[in-house]
Design an enzyme around this catalytic site. Sequence first.
Site, PDB file in Angstrom:
ATOM      1  N   SER A 192      40.106  -3.871  -8.027  1.00  0.00           N
ATOM      2  CA  SER A 192      40.791  -2.748  -8.676  1.00  0.00           C
ATOM      3  C   SER A 192      40.045  -1.431  -8.605  1.00  0.00           C
ATOM      4  O   SER A 192      40.558  -0.410  -9.075  1.00  0.00           O
ATOM      5  CB  SER A 192      41.069  -3.094 -10.145  1.00  0.00           C
ATOM      6  OG  SER A 192      41.985  -4.168 -10.235  1.00  0.00           O
ATOM      7  N   GLU A 219     -25.708   2.047   8.214  1.00  0.00           N
ATOM      8  CA  GLU A 219     -25.092   1.527   9.423  1.00  0.00           C
ATOM      9  C   GLU A 219     -25.828   1.891  10.712  1.00  0.00           C
ATOM     10  O   GLU A 219     -25.731   1.186  11.711  1.00  0.00           O
ATOM     11  CB  GLU A 219     -23.636   2.022   9.518  1.00  0.00           C
ATOM     12  CG  GLU A 219     -22.707   1.416   8.485  1.00  0.00           C
ATOM     13  CD  GLU A 219     -22.538  -0.079   8.646  1.00  0.00           C
ATOM     14  OE1 GLU A 219     -22.421  -0.544   9.803  1.00  0.00           O
ATOM     15  OE2 GLU A 219     -22.546  -0.794   7.623  1.00  0.00           O
TER      16      GLU A 219
END
Length: 770
Positions: A463, A185
């Site tokens: 219930s 780079e």
Amino acid sequence: MPLHVHMNINATKKKFLVIAVLLVCVVLVFIVINYTKQLDTQVKQSFEGKRWSLPAVVYARPLDIYPGLKLSADMFEKELQLAGYRLENPIMSPGGYYRQKTIFQVITRSFVFPSGYEKSTNTTISFAHGRVSQLIDNTSSEAIISLQLDPARIGSFHPLINEDRILVTTSEIPDLLRNTLVAVEDQDFYSHHGLSPIGIARSLIANIKAGKVVQGGSTITQQLVKNFFLDRSRTISRKVQEAIMALLMEHNYSKDEILTAYINEVFMGQDGNRAVHGFALASQFYFRRDLSDLSVEQIATLVGMVKGPSFYDIRSHPERCLARREVVLQLMVEAGIIDSETFTNARDEELSDVKPQKNGFNRFPAFLDLVRRQLKTDYKEEDLTTDGLKIFTTLDPQVQLQAEASFSLAIKKLEKQLQQKQIEGAVIFSGRESGEVQALIGGRKYVASGFNRALDAQRQIGSLVKPAVYLTALNQGYTLASPINDSALSVESTESKWQPQNYDKKEHGRVALYAALVKSYNLATVRLGLDVGLENVIATIKRLGHSKTLEPYPSLLLGAIAMSPAEVTQIYQTIATGGFYMPLRSIRSVMTADNSLLSRYELEVEQRFSPQSIFLLTHALKRVLTEGTGRNSSISNSSTYAGKTGTSDDLRDSWFAGFSEDSLAVVWLGRDDNKTTGLTGATGALGVWTQIMADSDASSLEQVQPADIKWTRIDPETLEPTSSFNSQSTVLPFLEGTSPDKYWQLPEIDIKSIEKGARDFFDSLNKLIN
């Protein structure tokens, strides 16, 4: 005009022009200096302050392994894969494993747990009959008693930009990575001051020779400036700004600091909606290795991807990535980093020795939703998205994966049976004695930011509310044998008249309290609830753990109240623990990014009901699965579980909440449009619950009987005490002093006396014969 006057005027003009130019230059210099100072301040503030917003990392519970642990070899391999371990032979470094049938060799990773640091170990783990049979330390060849596997990383909480990274220090960066990155780079990195005219010229020549772009002209410092401070625009002003900031960065910071920042910052790919930044996270993401364990070809691969992570993606474009890797390897040879033999060996290696496999990261978004909500009571949103906190949760990957598979299978069966495709559902699975949420399913295809039905679906519970009604009665002196009238009634108010009905549209007359609950009789429940008082029932629901306001309408007694599965789980958690309230929790502890313990979420326990009343209630709930609405459950040994079905009006909601010795699970099924499913609690949710509990190998429920509980046999028709000769009789527990006091029973038999009498009889008989 005289010539000398004209010349004086021209001289004056030139003088003023020079002064003007000088003033302009001074102003420009002032502007440049001021602008440079502003940029310098910006660079320093960003570089010296908090350089990155680190998301909080969320972990599952760690896996403690020991001989005798109930764990299959297949499930152990799933745990390894969720934790990001890689299958390889031979194992090269920590984070690798190899399997031969039921024997594993594993090199664990070093890890800092809330309890302390655990170093990496090389261990052989053997399995037999669904359990861990042996642990051997391969270094010493000695048996060990336990091993803690580092937990799976199951998610993170990102800021809006969704960046993720693992930070490394300068000393943690391998020399091979540092040298390769510079060679590819920015070859003049250690000699330039932020800008490299020579580098620009060199890259231009190289690109012309190659006939394509093989090198970039920007320095590493310039690339870091772009990533840190600037947008992607290509204007001249932005280029000038980039150049100045690069020079300033080089002036203020060392080369090592700049390179380390670059290695932590650079974009390396995409994992769904998560941006992978930095080489350390890329190393884990692509190779399941720590940065220090990467090979030559793997470092070359990652460095090559910097040029274009998407274009050179290992998985999407392997041919491009392979070609780019060879270019990098060649540059490494030219820079003297590797020799030609190493180049040849690295070039011939596969692109990746790790097969794509699902890890645990962001696989459980519904559970992460619960974690985030519970964290927000103690932490700000900014803390969760910027400080790099480590969140250790209660998620059990085994339970979660099994629950998901069981849930999916059961839903498919129901859809095939009902010929409909719109059934949704939710599941919460928790530890019975800990209140830890071990698994959570928010819907069939729940995704992050979706509707979490486990936490947010407010549905009538039917219930499921009845245990609260009967617990209220038991606390007021009723017994399981108390008679209740299951007959029609009409409840009038100023606005309307309510006439409840049983599910079977029948009346069952005088029944025992336990039978009314077990068979879920509506009429008996309403009469009982009105007798003990609506306000008292509401108080019981709140003591069980429900925090919202409830209106005292009679229909509440049959579950005409909306709750989420999480709220239902909290209520049943108190029942399952014997009357002890403990808040559901999904978090065990939180650590800072530097491994300091920040907070520990201890178990909170508060006794809210007597063990005796809960024991009696649980006895009735166990009968639900043997002789009540849950009797058709296919789970084996159903008498060892306790629970309750729930069904809302028009069969819109199907519920089941139940628990074993070690686990509690709540299942809800319904449709998002609130239309009928055609399912009761027994025909829908119970089947899903049964599948989940069976697959999780839940232990049998063993109730601890309080000392002042006595058992009495009664006739379920007359509700009077009876003997064992009555084939219809049943044995019920009673709080001492509340069982019927006038009853007939067989006298107590002294076995020793009978044996002695038998011996005396035969001795006498032998004497007579002789």
